[in-house]
Motif scaffolding. Structure first.
Motif, PDB file in Angstrom:
ATOM      1  N   LYS A   2     -14.034 -17.081  -5.557  1.00 19.46           N
ATOM      2  CA  LYS A   2     -14.499 -17.761  -4.349  1.00 19.46           C
ATOM      3  C   LYS A   2     -15.844 -17.198  -3.907  1.00 19.46           C
ATOM      4  N   LEU A  95     -14.422   7.976   5.560  1.00 24.63           N
ATOM      5  CA  LEU A  95     -13.953   8.020   6.945  1.00 24.63           C
ATOM      6  C   LEU A  95     -13.381   9.394   7.260  1.00 24.63           C
ATOM      7  N   TRP A 139     -19.901   4.307   6.305  1.00 21.24           N
ATOM      8  CA  TRP A 139     -18.477   3.977   6.135  1.00 21.24           C
ATOM      9  C   TRP A 139     -18.192   2.550   6.619  1.00 21.24           C
ATOM     10  N   TYR A 147     -13.092  -4.962   2.539  1.00 21.69           N
ATOM     11  CA  TYR A 147     -12.259  -6.060   3.023  1.00 21.69           C
ATOM     12  C   TYR A 147     -12.566  -7.352   2.275  1.00 21.69           C
ATOM     13  N   PHE A 150     -11.152  -7.132  -1.259  1.00 26.01           N
ATOM     14  CA  PHE A 150      -9.691  -7.217  -1.240  1.00 26.01           C
ATOM     15  C   PHE A 150      -9.247  -8.645  -0.960  1.00 26.01           C
ATOM     16  N   TRP A 151      -9.954  -9.304  -0.035  1.00 25.72           N
ATOM     17  CA  TRP A 151      -9.650 -10.697   0.315  1.00 25.72           C
ATOM     18  C   TRP A 151      -9.832 -11.593  -0.912  1.00 25.72           C
ATOM     19  N   ALA A 154      -6.946 -10.918  -3.374  1.00 29.04           N
ATOM     20  CA  ALA A 154      -5.654 -11.422  -2.895  1.00 29.04           C
ATOM     21  C   ALA A 154      -5.626 -12.943  -2.881  1.00 29.04           C
ATOM     22  N   SER A 155      -6.754 -13.579  -2.573  1.00 29.52           N
ATOM     23  CA  SER A 155      -6.736 -15.034  -2.401  1.00 29.52           C
ATOM     24  C   SER A 155      -6.709 -15.790  -3.739  1.00 29.52           C
ATOM     25  N   VAL A 156      -7.116 -15.138  -4.831  1.00 29.68           N
ATOM     26  CA  VAL A 156      -7.069 -15.850  -6.109  1.00 29.68           C
ATOM     27  C   VAL A 156      -5.808 -15.529  -6.903  1.00 29.68           C
ATOM     28  N   SER A 157      -5.035 -14.511  -6.455  1.00 25.74           N
ATOM     29  CA  SER A 157      -3.843 -14.140  -7.246  1.00 25.74           C
ATOM     30  C   SER A 157      -2.639 -15.014  -6.866  1.00 25.74           C
TER      31      SER A 157
ATOM     32  N   TRP B  88      -4.655  -2.524  11.086  1.00 24.73           N
ATOM     33  CA  TRP B  88      -5.844  -1.859  10.548  1.00 24.73           C
ATOM     34  C   TRP B  88      -6.533  -0.999  11.586  1.00 24.73           C
ATOM     35  N   THR B  92      -6.904   2.993  11.107  1.00 22.20           N
ATOM     36  CA  THR B  92      -8.220   3.654  11.126  1.00 22.20           C
ATOM     37  C   THR B  92      -8.243   4.778  12.155  1.00 22.20           C
ATOM     38  N   TYR B 147      -1.728  -2.808   3.969  1.00 19.62           N
ATOM     39  CA  TYR B 147      -2.132  -3.478   2.735  1.00 19.62           C
ATOM     40  C   TYR B 147      -1.224  -4.663   2.441  1.00 19.62           C
ATOM     41  N   PHE B 150      -1.998  -7.500   4.868  1.00 15.10           N
ATOM     42  CA  PHE B 150      -3.299  -8.118   4.559  1.00 15.10           C
ATOM     43  C   PHE B 150      -3.182  -8.973   3.313  1.00 15.10           C
ATOM     44  N   TRP B 151      -2.437  -8.473   2.326  1.00 16.08           N
ATOM     45  CA  TRP B 151      -2.216  -9.214   1.084  1.00 16.08           C
ATOM     46  C   TRP B 151      -1.507 -10.533   1.373  1.00 16.08           C
ATOM     47  N   VAL B 153      -1.448 -12.266   4.213  1.00 16.86           N
ATOM     48  CA  VAL B 153      -2.343 -13.182   4.925  1.00 16.86           C
ATOM     49  C   VAL B 153      -3.355 -13.794   3.965  1.00 16.86           C
ATOM     50  N   ALA B 154      -3.951 -12.950   3.110  1.00 17.05           N
ATOM     51  CA  ALA B 154      -4.998 -13.436   2.205  1.00 17.05           C
ATOM     52  C   ALA B 154      -4.438 -14.378   1.152  1.00 17.05           C
ATOM     53  N   SER B 155      -3.200 -14.088   0.699  1.00 14.91           N
ATOM     54  CA  SER B 155      -2.685 -14.881  -0.411  1.00 14.91           C
ATOM     55  C   SER B 155      -2.190 -16.270   0.005  1.00 14.91           C
ATOM     56  N   SER B 157      -3.753 -17.986   2.521  1.00 12.70           N
ATOM     57  CA  SER B 157      -4.852 -18.751   3.139  1.00 12.70           C
ATOM     58  C   SER B 157      -5.647 -19.499   2.083  1.00 12.70           C
TER      59      SER B 157
END
Lengths: 157, 157
Positions: A2, A95, A139, A147, A150-151, A154-157, B88, B92, B147, B150-151, B153-155, B157
């Motif tokens: 994407k 961080l 940082w 992010y 990771f997005w 996650a979004s293509v898997s 998150w 942090t 994680y 987030f995974w 939500v991303a997966s 969307s």
């Protein structure tokens, strides 16, 4: 893959990486030129961690430049997955380094008044603070990149 | 919502949340009962940050128990997206608090030998270390939860 703001192989991604490099290098430079930084392990750890971040971000910036020059997508799912792990490890270490230095700095300035005493010649407190600010900026940019990566994964898997 | 290990509304998710609560509460308890913790701002910040984490994780644990009792999926995409942001931010802050305390602790033990001097009655260094270890454990469990959320939500969307 994407297309998102800041994703690898795009100009916005390259700008983020260069920003990380510049801030991390500035943090190392200011900290290393401050007198008395070696008195605290946290400050030495900050230099080590920012050094790692410079190497990591510089490598990925070079890859981005390569992709922009070839004008094609050199990133596949497996490559980006590996980069995500590296990004997160580097971001966590950065961080932790910035926060531990900030904790020590607070102890110096607020809890013990070490900085306002006559020791100013031994401790360049102002430079420590500038270095820590640069580390936090570096940082933050790395966290944004992480992010986005990771997005993407996650979004293509 | 996809079903993953540790996702909200599952037993594994509930166990993660309870683990975060227990470790964060233990960290607060040990730090607050250590003498001399108020000499460092970083230690006070650790207590505040772990307090926030206890409240956050306890709230989500209660929601998980509610979902398990009703035996239905009370989580939709928007709710989980909001929880991801909260997760998150809390993670942090927790890492920053644990790291800054660890930086100060390193200064006490390694750089200044403050802990091995006769000041042991004023500073309970061992308890500071235990509290910081608990804080890192709590942060680690929260990072795992974050994680996974987030995974999720991303997966979708």
């Amino acid at each position: 893959m994407k297309e998102l703001f800041g994703s690898p192989g795009r100009k916005s991604g390259l700008i983020l990486r260069i920003g990380q490099c510049v801030f991390a290098a500035a943090s190392i430079g200011v900290m290393a030129s401050a007198s008395g930084f070696s008195t605290s392990t946290a400050f030495c750890y900050l230099i080590a961690s920012m050094g790692l971040q410079v190497l990591w971000s510089l490598g990925l910036a070079c890859l981005d430049i390569h992709a922009l020059r070839l004008n094609k997508d050199i990133y596949n799912h497996i490559v980006v997955s590996l980069f995500v792990v590296g990004d997160w490890v580097t971001a966590t270490l950065s961080l932790a380094a910035a926060s531990s230095s900030a904790g020590v700095m607070l102890l110096f300035t607020k809890d013990t008044n070490l900085c306002s005493l006559d020791l100013q010649t031994r401790f360049s407190c102002r430079m420590f603070q500038i270095s820590i600010a640069f580390a936090f900026a570096s940082w933050f940019l790395l966290a944004v990149s992480s992010y986005i990566m990771f997005w993407l994964v996650a979004s293509v898997s």
